[in-house]
Scaffold this motif. Structure first.
Motif: not given
Lengths: 109, 114
Positions: B31, B33, B48, B50
């Motif tokens: 992850k 961001y 963001y 994943y």
């Protein structure tokens, strides 16, 4: 609106005193985190407290969590000038970490 | 010490220029961001991811775009910068999974658009 709200927005104390910052949040959480940011820099993770924990310690830091009141507090004991920074709480909302508005702490020598 | 790097540290550019803010991490985190931070301290999540080929918009609408072609790299692009884009941009990464959301932040890019 932000998930977390912190108070006070700013806090000024003398070296050696304790500093307490509070955070309130709106939704149910799995955990709550506290971060520190020195002026103009990135944030640094301080401590994570899970929803089934009520208190956690790390060095001079003590964090409490009250899920019934949806609130947390960060206590810094015996503060030092080097603790001067901004402190943020953060909670996970739909897989994203959302931050509160922060408390600006100033510790005067 | 966090192994996440942002470049440049400071950027001053003119209106209308295309810019890319770089962010790389060596921790193998899935992850990543991007946060935008106002002078009044509040952080807003703008993008963001994943994992590779995954990108999502955050809570604050942004004219910027992101890409995630490699796990370690998450650049942010502004096609035409404006003064309203002046802000601090913070990149962060974390492991994937409940209870593993501890974020590691880069030092940030302070962007000024004249």
């Amino acid at each position: 609106s932000q998930q977390g709200e912190e108070d006070p927005q700013a806090l000024s104390i003398q070296e050696g005193e304790n500093a307490t910052m509070n955070c309130s949040y709106k939704t149910s959480i799995n955990n709550l985190q506290w971060y520190r940011q020195n002026s103009g820099r990135g944030l640094v993770h301080l401590i994570l407290i899970r929803s089934n924990e009520r208190e956690k310690h790390s060095g001079r830091l003590r964090v409490t969590l009250d899920t019934s009141k949806k609130s947390s507090s960060l206590l810094i004991t015996a503060s030092r000038a080097a603790d001067t920074a901004s402190y943020f709480c953060a909670t996970v909302v739909w897989g994203k970490l959302i931050f509160g508005q922060g408390t600006e702490l100033s510790v005067k020598p | 010490e966090a192994d996440i790097y942002q470049t440049p540290r400071y950027l001053v550019i003119g209106t209308g220029k295309k810019i890319t803010l770089e962010c790389s991490q060596t921790m193998g985190h899935d992850k990543m961001y991007w946060y935008q931070q106002d002078p009044g301290m509040e952080l807003h999540l703008i993008h963001y991811s994943y994992g590779v080929n995954s990108t999502e918009k955050g809570d604050l609408s942004s004219e910027s775009t992101v890409s995630r072609i490699r796990t370690e790299h998450f650049p942010l692009t502004l096609e035409s910068a404006r003064p309203s884009h002046t802000s601090q941009y913070l990149c962060a990464s974390s492991e994937f999974g409940q209870g593993r959301e501890k974020l590691f932040f880069g030092s940030g890019t302070q962007l000024s658009v004249l």
